[in-house]
Design an enzyme around this catalytic site. Structure first.
Site, PDB file in Angstrom:
ATOM      1  CB  SER A 135      -0.887  -0.014   1.257  1.00  0.00           C
ATOM      2  OG  SER A 135      -1.374   1.276   1.529  1.00  0.00           O
TER       3      SER A 135
ATOM      4  CD  GLN B 291      -3.313   1.234  -2.554  1.00  0.00           C
ATOM      5  OE1 GLN B 291      -2.802   0.980  -1.466  1.00  0.00           O
ATOM      6  NE2 GLN B 291      -3.832   2.425  -2.825  1.00  0.00           N
TER       7      GLN B 291
ATOM      8  CB  SER C 234     -12.258  -4.755  -3.934  1.00  0.00           C
ATOM      9  OG  SER C 234     -11.961  -4.244  -2.651  1.00  0.00           O
TER      10      SER C 234
ATOM     11  CG  HIS D 293     -11.238  -0.171   0.984  1.00  0.00           C
ATOM     12  ND1 HIS D 293     -10.551   0.484  -0.004  1.00  0.00           N
ATOM     13  CD2 HIS D 293     -10.499  -0.015   2.102  1.00  0.00           C
ATOM     14  CE1 HIS D 293      -9.448   1.024   0.510  1.00  0.00           C
ATOM     15  NE2 HIS D 293      -9.385   0.725   1.796  1.00  0.00           N
TER      16      HIS D 293
ATOM     17  CB  SER E  26     -14.484  -7.497  -0.149  1.00  0.00           C
ATOM     18  OG  SER E  26     -13.717  -6.345  -0.447  1.00  0.00           O
TER      19      SER E  26
ATOM     20  CG  LEU F 240     -12.404 -14.489  -0.480  1.00  0.00           C
ATOM     21  CD1 LEU F 240     -12.425 -13.071  -1.027  1.00  0.00           C
ATOM     22  CD2 LEU F 240     -11.591 -15.371  -1.418  1.00  0.00           C
TER      23      LEU F 240
END
Ligand SMILES: Cc1cc2nc3c(=O)[nH]c(=O)nc-3n(C[C@H](O)[C@H](O)[C@H](O)COP(=O)(O)O)c2cc1C
Length: 386
Positions: free
Chosen positions: A116, A137, A283, A285, A317, A319
């Site tokens: 990130s 990302q 996703s 988030h 998202s 799992l």
């Protein structure tokens, strides 16, 4: 019977829920709540996992089975499993050195790790640990020179995939973080100090590794900012919405693959295809942005029906297990990611946590493959009960 994946996990923690419970006891409450929470009333958070678990698979027990292979090809690389580590911000606040721990485990298990923009390890360190295999990302910076400098650093560090985040046009409304006064570094209120004092291992490790900071962004931050100024800097530098005008110039400059993360509609998928994007991560988030939104699996289904094969379709998202990975792959995804599952494990088990959770998820997924009689991950959709 197929040969089990040669992996060992810690049998005291055979589920993500075990790791989550242990993590809750190991780290201060404000850090656990930052990791664990969704937004508003947590509706989307709970729907994510519940609706993945509505997916059912058919086992063909009497078929021939030579063995189950978890390997999955994506963007020209063959990974050892169809799941990777999603980008998480402020990881060092959850557990000191956690991005390094997870990057190392990802490299050893040959799965992707996404770094990130706003986490506590920098581009260069993670590239070195993963030998140039990590993905990055990007929170799109407001200033183009910051964007260009980050892209230059990523290219020099040989990142193969750039992930552009689309689902944070504004920060999610997260009651726990608001109550806890979550800031970077953590605000030392009496309440937070008391929480830290009850978690001595976290406190000691944090002391040894130093106060977590936004490692990748250091070169762009004026020195000596106080907390309020740091907040203003982050808002000014990363505020704003991703759109076609921001994606197009990056597509022109970036030679590697581009993935847009946070896609939830067919319209946005279509826009990504038009812009020459290589993949999307469907996703929400992890339920941290739009509580009134659909679960990720529900968003993904029509996208798979209409765009499979035209762009790589990945999903995260909700799992939390090997069977969940199997359910999402059987629903047609090309790959999956998880955020919290990996962080719970590192918060629970420290250095051992990365290896443990990946080994456990691989073992669980292998068990599902053996059970339904599926030799290749790409064949999982044949087991989907519609
Ligand atoms: C604590 C936390 C921080 C996150 N920070 C980021 C981030 O910096 N960038 C990003 O793209 N996604 C971020 N995400 C979202 C994850 O990448 C991922 O989409 C989400 O965790 C998937 O849901 P799951 O936790 O149910 O697996 C964050 C998620 C969590 C839980």
């Amino acid at each position: 019977m197929s040969k089990p994946v040669a992996v060992k996990y810690n049998t005291s923690y055979p589920s993500i829920e075990d790791l989550r419970n242990k993590a809750r006891k190991k780290i201060p409450k404000f850090a656990f709540e930052y990791l664990d929470g969704g937004c508003n009333e947590d509706v989307n958070l709970h729907k994510n996992t519940a609706e993945i678990r509505d997916v059912e698979l058919a086992p063909y027990y009497l078929s021939k089975h030579k063995g189950s292979n978890l390997q999955t090809e994506l963007f020209g690389h063959v990974y050892d499993a169809p799941f990777g580590i999603a980008p998480v911000g402020l990881q060092g606040l959850i557990w000191p050195n956690s991005p390094q721990i997870l990057a190392k485990a990802a490299k050893e298990h040959n799965i992707p790790f996404i770094l990130s923009t706003v986490t506590t390890a920098d581009i260069e360190t993670i590239s070195q640990i993963t030998e140039g295999k990590a993905w990055y990302q990007l929170y799109h910076p407001a200033e183009n020179d910051v964007r260009d400098d980050i892209l230059k650093r990523l290219e020099a560090a040989q990142y193969p995939v750039l992930v552009l985040l689309s689902d944070v046009p504004s920060f999610g409304f997260r009651p726990r973080d608001i109550r806890n006064g979550l800031a970077m570094p953590p605000r030392m209120t009496l309440k937070n100090i008391l929480q830290i004092m009850t978690r001595p291992e976290w406190a000691l490790k944090t002391l040894v590794h130093g106060t977590p900071n936004f490692a990748t962004l250091k070169p762009y931050m004026p020195k000596g900012l106080n907390m309020k100024q740091l907040g203003l800097f982050m808002n000014r530098t990363f505020a704003g919405r991703l759109n076609a005008d921001k994606i197009a110039p990056i597509r022109d400059k970036w030679k590697g693959k581009i993935v847009v993360k946070g896609i939830a509609t067919e319209a946005d998928t279509e826009m990504c295809i038009k812009l020459g994007v290589d993949g999307i991560i469907v996703s929400n988030h992890g339920g941290r942005q739009l509580d009134a939104g659909q679960s990720a699996i529900k968003s993904m289904n029509p996208i798979i029906d209409n765009y499979k094969g035209k762009i790589k379709i990945m999903m995260d998202s909700g799992l939390r297990s090997g069977p969940d990975v199997a359910r999402v792959m059987a629903s047609g995804a090309d790959f999956t990611f998880m955020g919290r599952s990996f962080m719970y494990s590192v918060a629970a088990l420290g250095n051992e946590g990365g290896d443990h959770v990946i080994a456990m998820l691989k073992t669980q997924l292998q068990q599902v493959m053996d059970q339904v009689c599926c030799e290749q991950i790409a064949d999982l959709p044949k087991h989907l009960i519609k």
